[in-house]
Write a protein that holds these residues in place. Structure first.
Motif, PDB file in Angstrom:
ATOM      1  N   UNK A  70       0.863  -1.176   0.000  1.00 57.80           N
ATOM      2  CA  UNK A  70       0.000   0.000   0.000  1.00 57.80           C
ATOM      3  C   UNK A  70       0.896   1.222   0.000  1.00 57.80           C
ATOM      4  N   UNK A  71       0.422   2.309  -0.603  1.00 55.95           N
ATOM      5  CA  UNK A  71       1.181   3.548  -0.652  1.00 55.95           C
ATOM      6  C   UNK A  71       0.363   4.653   0.007  1.00 55.95           C
ATOM      7  N   UNK A  72       1.035   5.436   0.852  1.00 57.32           N
ATOM      8  CA  UNK A  72       0.407   6.578   1.519  1.00 57.32           C
ATOM      9  C   UNK A  72       0.933   7.863   0.881  1.00 57.32           C
ATOM     10  N   UNK A  73      -0.003   8.777   0.544  1.00 55.07           N
ATOM     11  CA  UNK A  73       0.323  10.070  -0.049  1.00 55.07           C
ATOM     12  C   UNK A  73      -0.190  11.143   0.908  1.00 55.07           C
ATOM     13  N   UNK A  74       0.709  11.898   1.515  1.00 56.93           N
ATOM     14  CA  UNK A  74       0.308  12.950   2.453  1.00 56.93           C
ATOM     15  C   UNK A  74       0.079  14.267   1.727  1.00 56.93           C
ATOM     16  N   UNK A  98       0.956  -0.314   9.083  1.00 57.57           N
ATOM     17  CA  UNK A  98       1.273   1.080   9.412  1.00 57.57           C
ATOM     18  C   UNK A  98       2.333   1.585   8.439  1.00 57.57           C
ATOM     19  N   UNK A  99       2.016   2.697   7.789  1.00 55.99           N
ATOM     20  CA  UNK A  99       2.958   3.332   6.867  1.00 55.99           C
ATOM     21  C   UNK A  99       3.399   4.639   7.512  1.00 55.99           C
ATOM     22  N   UNK A 100       4.687   4.745   7.755  1.00 54.63           N
ATOM     23  CA  UNK A 100       5.235   5.936   8.419  1.00 54.63           C
ATOM     24  C   UNK A 100       5.741   6.942   7.385  1.00 54.63           C
ATOM     25  N   UNK A 101       5.435   8.191   7.649  1.00 52.12           N
ATOM     26  CA  UNK A 101       5.880   9.290   6.786  1.00 52.12           C
ATOM     27  C   UNK A 101       7.401   9.374   6.865  1.00 52.12           C
ATOM     28  N   UNK A 102       8.071   9.573   5.736  1.00 51.95           N
ATOM     29  CA  UNK A 102       9.532   9.712   5.778  1.00 51.95           C
ATOM     30  C   UNK A 102       9.946  10.893   6.655  1.00 51.95           C
ATOM     31  N   UNK A 103      10.908  10.680   7.539  1.00 55.74           N
ATOM     32  CA  UNK A 103      11.308  11.740   8.468  1.00 55.74           C
ATOM     33  C   UNK A 103      11.980  12.907   7.761  1.00 55.74           C
ATOM     34  N   UNK A 104      12.562  12.663   6.607  1.00 57.83           N
ATOM     35  CA  UNK A 104      13.254  13.737   5.901  1.00 57.83           C
ATOM     36  C   UNK A 104      12.357  14.468   4.894  1.00 57.83           C
ATOM     37  N   UNK A 105      11.090  14.100   4.802  1.00 58.86           N
ATOM     38  CA  UNK A 105      10.173  14.769   3.869  1.00 58.86           C
ATOM     39  C   UNK A 105       9.823  16.156   4.416  1.00 58.86           C
ATOM     40  N   UNK A 106       9.764  17.165   3.543  1.00 61.30           N
ATOM     41  CA  UNK A 106       9.445  18.524   3.999  1.00 61.30           C
ATOM     42  C   UNK A 106       7.958  18.686   4.330  1.00 61.30           C
ATOM     43  N   UNK A 107       7.635  19.779   4.999  1.00 56.24           N
ATOM     44  CA  UNK A 107       6.264  20.208   5.291  1.00 56.24           C
ATOM     45  C   UNK A 107       5.490  19.284   6.229  1.00 56.24           C
ATOM     46  N   UNK A 108       6.155  18.789   7.266  1.00 53.78           N
ATOM     47  CA  UNK A 108       5.472  17.961   8.272  1.00 53.78           C
ATOM     48  C   UNK A 108       4.293  18.717   8.864  1.00 53.78           C
ATOM     49  N   UNK A 109       4.460  20.012   9.066  1.00 56.66           N
ATOM     50  CA  UNK A 109       3.381  20.820   9.662  1.00 56.66           C
ATOM     51  C   UNK A 109       2.105  20.723   8.822  1.00 56.66           C
ATOM     52  N   UNK A 110       2.218  20.740   7.515  1.00 54.86           N
ATOM     53  CA  UNK A 110       1.065  20.637   6.625  1.00 54.86           C
ATOM     54  C   UNK A 110       0.338  19.308   6.828  1.00 54.86           C
ATOM     55  N   UNK A 111       1.103  18.221   6.987  1.00 55.72           N
ATOM     56  CA  UNK A 111       0.496  16.905   7.192  1.00 55.72           C
ATOM     57  C   UNK A 111      -0.165  16.789   8.561  1.00 55.72           C
ATOM     58  N   UNK A 112       0.450  17.384   9.579  1.00 52.01           N
ATOM     59  CA  UNK A 112      -0.149  17.370  10.920  1.00 52.01           C
ATOM     60  C   UNK A 112      -1.442  18.186  10.948  1.00 52.01           C
ATOM     61  N   UNK A 113      -1.462  19.326  10.253  1.00 55.43           N
ATOM     62  CA  UNK A 113      -2.686  20.135  10.175  1.00 55.43           C
ATOM     63  C   UNK A 113      -3.791  19.357   9.468  1.00 55.43           C
TER      64      UNK A 113
END
Length: 150
Positions: A70-74, A98-113
């Protein structure tokens, strides 16, 4: 007639009890889940394992079924995938992927919002459903009783 209906309800509930589930989670939740280039829904995404789906699942070397990747797209554009997951509890098991977001991907704040907005919507839906349940209960209790009690 009532016995036939009761038996069919019992059989249906027994058959549905044998169905397993796969729930695909993303961290953070709210990612769009896809598999085999087909969009499925937003995480957590639940799949019921029924006979039709089980026919499409490959078998692993150890005899287990395998859930496809499965692929997750944030919302930020971050993407991550799961490996083929062995389903060794059988087709009536309960599986969590469980698919974890890559830690080095930018804009974590956008995904948390986006995850927080989704949780707010779900909380409002649960609240509305609870209010609807209370209203239905009050309505049912205020119905006049007939000669036979219903």
């Amino acid at each position: 007639m009532t016995k036939v209906f009761s038996l069919s309800v019992l059989v249906a509930s027994l058959l549905s009890a044998c169905a397993g589930t796969i729930t695909v989670h993303s961290t953070p939740e709210g990612a769009l889940i896809s598999s085999d280039k087909q969009t499925l829904g937003v995480s957590p995404y639940r799949i019921e394992i029924n006979p039709d789906i089980s026919k499409t699942l490959p078998k692993t070397e150890d005899g287990c079924y395998g859930a496809p990747p499965f692929t997750a797209h944030w919302a930020s554009g971050a993407v991550a995938s799961s490996p083929i997951t062995p389903l060794c509890q059988g087709l009536d098991g309960t599986y969590q992927i469980i698919i974890r977001r890559p830690v080095d991907a930018p804009d974590l704040k956008k995904d948390l919002e986006a995850a927080n907005q989704r949780e707010d919507v779900l909380a409002r839906r649960r609240e509305a459903q609870a209010i609807n349940n209370v209203a239905t209960s009050v309505e049912m209790n205020s119905m006049p009783m007939g000669r036979w009690g219903y």
